[in-house]
Design an enzyme around this catalytic site. Structure first.
Site, PDB file in Angstrom:
ATOM      1  N   LYS A  56       0.805  -1.198   0.000  1.00  0.00           N
ATOM      2  CA  LYS A  56       0.000   0.000   0.000  1.00  0.00           C
ATOM      3  C   LYS A  56       0.847   1.260   0.000  1.00  0.00           C
ATOM      4  O   LYS A  56       0.632   2.171  -0.819  1.00  0.00           O
ATOM      5  CB  LYS A  56      -0.887  -0.030   1.251  1.00  0.00           C
ATOM      6  CG  LYS A  56      -1.579   1.235   1.552  1.00  0.00           C
ATOM      7  CD  LYS A  56      -2.079   1.196   2.981  1.00  0.00           C
ATOM      8  CE  LYS A  56      -0.925   1.430   3.943  1.00  0.00           C
ATOM      9  NZ  LYS A  56      -1.407   1.709   5.313  1.00  0.00           N
ATOM     10  N   THR A  57       1.812   1.292   0.872  1.00  0.00           N
ATOM     11  CA  THR A  57       2.637   2.494   0.976  1.00  0.00           C
ATOM     12  C   THR A  57       3.427   2.710  -0.305  1.00  0.00           C
ATOM     13  O   THR A  57       3.609   3.832  -0.761  1.00  0.00           O
ATOM     14  CB  THR A  57       3.600   2.384   2.168  1.00  0.00           C
ATOM     15  OG1 THR A  57       2.850   1.988   3.313  1.00  0.00           O
ATOM     16  CG2 THR A  57       4.265   3.702   2.447  1.00  0.00           C
ATOM     17  N   ASP A 243      -4.355   8.272   3.783  1.00  0.00           N
ATOM     18  CA  ASP A 243      -3.905   6.950   4.211  1.00  0.00           C
ATOM     19  C   ASP A 243      -4.816   6.455   5.332  1.00  0.00           C
ATOM     20  O   ASP A 243      -5.373   7.253   6.076  1.00  0.00           O
ATOM     21  CB  ASP A 243      -2.459   7.078   4.719  1.00  0.00           C
ATOM     22  CG  ASP A 243      -1.790   5.724   4.827  1.00  0.00           C
ATOM     23  OD1 ASP A 243      -2.367   4.740   4.329  1.00  0.00           O
ATOM     24  OD2 ASP A 243      -0.695   5.653   5.410  1.00  0.00           O
ATOM     25  N   GLU A 244      -4.958   5.166   5.459  1.00  0.00           N
ATOM     26  CA  GLU A 244      -5.760   4.583   6.553  1.00  0.00           C
ATOM     27  C   GLU A 244      -7.159   5.191   6.625  1.00  0.00           C
ATOM     28  O   GLU A 244      -7.629   5.597   7.692  1.00  0.00           O
ATOM     29  CB  GLU A 244      -5.058   4.783   7.904  1.00  0.00           C
ATOM     30  CG  GLU A 244      -3.617   4.312   7.957  1.00  0.00           C
ATOM     31  CD  GLU A 244      -3.477   2.821   8.133  1.00  0.00           C
ATOM     32  OE1 GLU A 244      -4.452   2.092   7.863  1.00  0.00           O
ATOM     33  OE2 GLU A 244      -2.380   2.386   8.521  1.00  0.00           O
ATOM     34  N   GLN A 274      -9.144  -3.726   8.666  1.00  0.00           N
ATOM     35  CA  GLN A 274      -8.170  -3.284   9.669  1.00  0.00           C
ATOM     36  C   GLN A 274      -8.649  -2.059  10.432  1.00  0.00           C
ATOM     37  O   GLN A 274      -7.855  -1.316  11.005  1.00  0.00           O
ATOM     38  CB  GLN A 274      -6.825  -2.989   9.008  1.00  0.00           C
ATOM     39  CG  GLN A 274      -6.136  -4.232   8.501  1.00  0.00           C
ATOM     40  CD  GLN A 274      -4.729  -3.949   8.039  1.00  0.00           C
ATOM     41  OE1 GLN A 274      -3.848  -3.648   8.834  1.00  0.00           O
ATOM     42  NE2 GLN A 274      -4.512  -4.032   6.737  1.00  0.00           N
ATOM     43  N   ARG A 659       0.442  -9.583  10.913  1.00  0.00           N
ATOM     44  CA  ARG A 659       1.747  -8.953  11.133  1.00  0.00           C
ATOM     45  C   ARG A 659       2.874  -9.945  10.891  1.00  0.00           C
ATOM     46  O   ARG A 659       4.026  -9.575  10.741  1.00  0.00           O
ATOM     47  CB  ARG A 659       1.891  -8.435  12.575  1.00  0.00           C
ATOM     48  CG  ARG A 659       0.955  -7.346  13.030  1.00  0.00           C
ATOM     49  CD  ARG A 659       0.879  -6.205  12.087  1.00  0.00           C
ATOM     50  NE  ARG A 659      -0.265  -6.385  11.183  1.00  0.00           N
ATOM     51  CZ  ARG A 659      -0.453  -5.684  10.081  1.00  0.00           C
ATOM     52  NH1 ARG A 659       0.434  -4.795   9.716  1.00  0.00           N
ATOM     53  NH2 ARG A 659      -1.495  -5.901   9.306  1.00  0.00           N
TER      54      ARG A 659
END
Length: 815
Positions: A56-57, A243-244, A274, A659
């Site tokens: 994503k980043t 973002d997010e 998330q 994670r």
DNA sequence: CGTCATACTCTTTTT
DNA sequence: GAGTATGACG
């Protein structure tokens, strides 16, 4: 001056769009088709649904680079918002790297809060503030509310200020100004919630202050009430990236929508699976509704996962499948099967910690075909921070280095906040909250009564507390030795401020070492018409001066409690941190917004953190302890928010599992000490949701309840069964073993599994009966020495075995 | 006014 | 169990 003159003046324009348009675009070759689509579809609304570990980043930064390279926007015309400072930093870094040059001019890349502060400073007067308003932290907020509550003659025991603070925060998250709080909330806080909210806002305005929620709320208010202001920004920000997005609350959502309304080039990145911040106002609905909110939106799904093995992904999918109303994504990988997710049950929390410690050590050496792992590769992710303690205790005694991430934040520590109180008061003398905080710290003989006199005087003359204090002293309203001390404090504050501002220049004066600067426009503070020269000391020296002369440093030097040395250490660190800033004011601003503390201590360490803190991170080996019903999913969550709460907990489980890159270990304990009381619990319902074919159940010898399905030692069960089980607990082998352990015979089994180098110099430095100091346990006397371990009777913490290198000799205290 | 003892809450999660 | 907040005492 128009708002945009200074925007242009911002570093930003350094990259010429033309020069960039001619460049090749190597960054595109690096993307998979979905990522590439997300990057190249520049116009119109885009929703990038990016599962965990799907790059994503990378896509987000590539998109920024693409905007710049194609000349669609200059760096300062792109608004990109993140939630954490860390994410913002990371993005800046990666954009620079991808672009192959350091980018100075992304002034609008930052957190919601930092961007809002920047905007609000320009338009503060529109909401009744001055542009130098202070930002209150939670502590100030609570104290302020407490004052209001007490003034209203309400029992703040029954109606705690924290509760009110939470309530107001909630309302702000929903973008409700006091007048807009709906009638359905009328009963809140004993029917007086809205009333206090209103009072609180008034008081904040009087103090020229705002709290965290206000930063956004005020900006939304300004945009709504001043179309001209909004219009400028709408036109200015040609492209918006978020973002997010699943973590945005209503206020943030409104803010974004208002800003995106002209160009409609908004790209939101997020993952509904998330969303774990519902409790602080995040609305999953924002992301679920995106296509309705932004007609013509393009949705891109990033589903190829580059992080985890198949088993791990499958386990995560199995859990998250239990949630309703998802946008739907299925992560896949070509990384192959790998290790199954491991599941293990323990008798109690202590056992869990011990087993985990041993496991970490064998992972370090490399076991069962797994390569050896550095401690940096491992993380323990807990649901609630109190779970950390068992691990810390255990790791401390076996000498396993660990770091706690997101623990007590540096800037929230008592001594740091006190110090900052002094700084604040020097920078803004009418910061009444700061004044209250430090008047009597260190003790100056100014108790309740004296402080009331100051308050009354200040109110009478309509001035700040500091000025009120000055008047009170001058008029002799304060008696006793407090008077002299208070006068001294006021004088000091005045003097420090003068030092900070720099010497007064008279007409025509020329700075001695800088001939250009007859009047230094860049001087941090220009007060009134007075001209100031460069200060004679640096702000670091000034800070040291303030702390010393106020007696604050002295106070801790005189303090003999075990914490005192650490606090002094922290103060030193604080002064050191100042180096990175131009002046005290810049520093204070930074601190108000920085909530993450990057403790970059060197050395390999296992990370311990909460699941929330782990979002966005990844580790080869992840431990997920405490999977018990009531703890995880948290009872409170379910009580307060029912099914919604449970689903958020489930997403938390999903975040936790995803994670892990190579190895994910889930564990639970049948018994746990909570509030110093033993409590038993059943394995988490999420354990039943793990798909069996992707799970390895470990059952170490002599262990109870290592199987799942029928997972608990007492059988799956009703409350009755649980109670019966509790009765049996005391006859069980585990209980006996625990009893035996707490007896702590000095000759308890030496641990052969350890391959640690014994530091003999460290050991030989100690002798029986010696008085020592331990960072966490405080002072104690050595009662036994065994290898590199010492048995120490601590004054506060009791008898513990500790590795010698964690202990210092205490030479100060004679015995 | 400051210090000591007792009593009471607290454990989610944070910009 | 630990940290904070309040109240009694010196």
């Amino acid at each position: 001056m128009s708002t945009f003159d200074d925007m242009d003046a911002f570093e930003g324009a350094s990259l010429s769009a033309r020069a960039m348009a001619a460049r090749p675009m190597p960054y595109l070759d690096d993307l998979n088709p979905a990522q590439r689509e997300a990057v190249e579809r520049l116009d119109g609304p885009v929703l990038m649904l990016a599962g965990a570990g799907t790059g994503k980043t990378k896509a987000l930064t590539a998109r920024i680079v693409h905007l710049l390279t194609t000349g669609r926007a200059r760096p300062n015309e792109i608004l990109s918002v993140t939630f954490t400072n860390k994410a913002a930093r990371e993005m800046k870094l990666r954009v620079g790297r991808m672009l192959g040059q350091q980018i100075e001019g992304m002034p609008w890349l930052g957190t919601f809060h930092s961007i809002c502060v920047k905007l609000l400073r320009r338009h503060a007067e529109l909401v009744g503030l001055k542009s130098n308003f202070t930002i209150l932290d939670t502590d100030d907020q609570i104290r302020l509310l407490k004052q209001l509550i007490r003034a209203a003659d309400i029992d703040d025991k029954r109606w705690p200020a924290r509760q009110l603070a939470g309530l107001i925060d909630n309302w702000k998250n929903r973008a409700w100004v006091p007048a807009k709080v709906p009638a359905s909330e009328a009963s809140a806080y004993n029917h007086r919630g809205t009333e206090f909210y209103d009072q609180y806002q008034t008081r904040l305005r009087e103090l020229n202050a705002c709290d965290f929620g206000d930063l956004l709320l005020h900006m939304v208010t300004i945009f709504q009430n001043h179309p001209d202001v909004l219009d400028q920004y709408q036109r200015w920000f040609r492209y918006i990236l978020v973002d997010e997005y699943q973590d945005t609350n209503v206020a943030q959502y409104l803010w974004l929508r208002l800003l995106a309304n002209t160009h409609k080039n908004i790209c939101c990145v997020g993952d509904d699976d998330q969303s774990i911040y519902g409790w602080r106002g995040a609305e999953v609905g924002n992301i679920l509704r995106f296509e309705k909110d932004f007609p013509g939106a393009h949705v891109v799904r990033l589903e190829q996962n580059y992080r985890s093995t198949e088993h791990i992904l499958a386990a995560a999918s199995g859990v998250i499948r239990g949630n309703e109303g998802r946008l739907g994504k299925e992560l896949w990988t070509d990384a192959g099967g790998g290790e199954k997710v491991r599941l293990i049950g323990h008798w109690d929390g202590v056992d869990e910690a011990r087993w985990t410690g041993e496991e970490i050590e064998s992972l370090q050496k490399g076991t069962r075909g797994l390569r050896p792992h550095s401690l940096d590769d491992m993380a323990i992710l807990v649901r609630a921070s109190h779970q950390m303690r068992a691990f810390e205790d255990r790791f401390l005694t076996i000498g396993l280095p660990y770091r706690v991430i997101g623990g007590p934040r540096f800037y929230e520590r008592l001594e740091i906040r006190d110090a900052m109180g002094y700084f604040r008061l020097v920078v803004s003398p009418d910061d009444d909250l700061a004044f209250e905080r430090i008047v009597n710290t260190p003790k100056r003989g100014l108790g309740d009564k004296a402080q009331q006199v100051i308050q009354a005087t200040a109110r009478e003359f309509g001035v700040s507390l500091l000025d009120g204090a000055r008047i009170a002293v001058d008029e002799g309203r304060i008696k006793g030795k407090g008077a002299g001390q208070l006068r001294h404090l006021c004088e000091n504050l005045g003097r420090w401020r003068e030092v900070m501002l720099g010497p007064v220049l008279r007409q025509g004066d020329v700075e001695p070492d800088d001939t250009d600067a007859v009047i230094d426009d860049e001087a941090p503070f220009v007060v009134g018409e007075t001209r100031r020269g460069k200060p004679t000391v640096t702000h670091m020296e000034l800070a040291g001066m303030i702390l010393d002369e106020s007696g604050y440093t002295g106070m801790w030097q005189a303090d003999k409690t075990p914490e005192a040395p650490g606090r002094l250490e922290n103060l030193k660190e604080l002064v050191k941190a100042l180096e990175q800033f131009e002046n005290l004011q810049g520093f204070l601003e930074h601190v108000a917004l920085i909530m993450d503390n990057e403790s970059d201590e060197a050395g390999e360490k296992v990370s311990i953190m909460t699941l929330h803190a782990a979002k966005g991170l990844e580790f080869p080996c992840v431990f997920l302890p405490g999977w018990e019903d009531g703890l995880f999913p948290s009872q409170r969550s379910m009580d307060e928010s029912g099914l919604k709460g449970l689903e958020e907990e489930r997403r938390l489980a999903y975040v936790g599992i995803t994670r892990a890159e190579e190895l994910c270990t889930i564990s639970f304990a049948g018994n746990r000490q909570v509030f110093g009381q033993w409590q038993s619990a059943l394995p988490s319902r999420f354990i039943d949701e793990l798909p069996e074919e992707h799970v390895d159940v470990l059952t170490p010898p002599g262990l109870y309840g290592g199987n799942y399905g029928a997972a608990s030692p007492y059988g799956a069960g009703s409350g009755l069964e649980t109670r019966a089980a509790e009765a049996n607990v005391y006859n069980s082998p585990g209980w006996k073993r625990m009893q035996a352990r707490s007896g702590q015979r000095p000759t308890s089994q030496p641990r052969e599994s350890r391959t640690q180098v014994i530091d003999l110099t460290a050991v030989s430095a100690f002798e029986m009966g010696q008085r020592v100091f331990h960072q966490k346990f405080g002072y104690g006397d050595i009662t036994g020495i065994e290898g590199d371990k010492l048995e120490i009777a601590f004054e506060k913490a009791g008898v513990k075995k500790v590795v010698a290198r964690f202990v210092h000799a205490d030479d100060d205290v004679p015995f």
